[in-house]
Design a protein around this motif. Structure first.
Motif, short mmCIF file in Angstrom:
data_model
loop_
_atom_site.label_atom_id
_atom_site.label_comp_id
_atom_site.label_asym_id
_atom_site.label_seq_id
_atom_site.Cartn_x
_atom_site.Cartn_y
_atom_site.Cartn_z
N ILE A 298 0.98 -1.26 0.17
CA ILE A 298 0.01 0.01 0.03
C ILE A 298 1.01 1.30 0.02
O ILE A 298 0.54 2.17 -0.61
N LYS A 299 1.95 1.21 0.79
CA LYS A 299 2.84 2.28 0.94
C LYS A 299 3.56 2.63 -0.62
O LYS A 299 3.81 3.77 -0.87
N ASN B 39 -2.57 1.65 -4.33
CA ASN B 39 -3.82 1.47 -3.33
C ASN B 39 -4.81 0.49 -4.04
O ASN B 39 -5.85 1.03 -4.32
N GLU C 239 -7.60 -2.08 -3.95
CA GLU C 239 -8.42 -2.71 -2.93
C GLU C 239 -8.16 -4.11 -2.28
O GLU C 239 -8.33 -3.99 -1.23
N SER D 115 -5.33 -5.29 -1.59
CA SER D 115 -4.18 -5.07 -0.53
C SER D 115 -4.85 -4.69 0.95
O SER D 115 -4.45 -5.31 1.87
N PHE D 116 -5.85 -3.82 0.83
CA PHE D 116 -6.50 -3.50 1.97
C PHE D 116 -7.37 -4.60 2.51
O PHE D 116 -7.57 -4.83 3.99
#
Length: 98
Positions: A63-64, A68, A70, A72-73
């Protein structure tokens, strides 16, 4: 359209409660196997809860990068849910031994 927090939680629930379990077995079994392999490789003890947390850190690193995605979240939420459940089990087992 972007996901909201409820959709993230629902997607993570599907992954860790029914989806990938059919493909890979239970997260606890999988993390236990990974922990044993990592422990041999690192020559250092690794627990299944450590694996779940470190897999979450991998997702945070992804994510970093600014990618971003979705999933990965969703995966990070799922890993932490598994870590929480494993940690609860470890605590209950420790209480039983006392």
């Amino acid at each position: 359209e972007r996901m909201n927090r409820k959709e993230f939680l629902n997607a993570a629930e599907k992954c860790v409660c029914n989806g990938k379990e059919n493909e890979y077995g239970t997260p606890e079994d999988n993390f236990g196997l990974i922990a044993r392999l990592w422990a041999v490789y690192l020559d250092y003890p690794v627990r299944d809860v450590d694996v779940a947390i470190m897999m979450n850190l991998l997702k945070i690193a992804r994510i970093k990068t600014g990618m971003n995605k979705e999933d990965s979240f969703v995966d990070a939420i799922g890993y932490m849910a598994c870590a929480g459940e494993i940690a609860e089990r470890i605590e209950k087992e420790a209480e039983w031994l006392i």
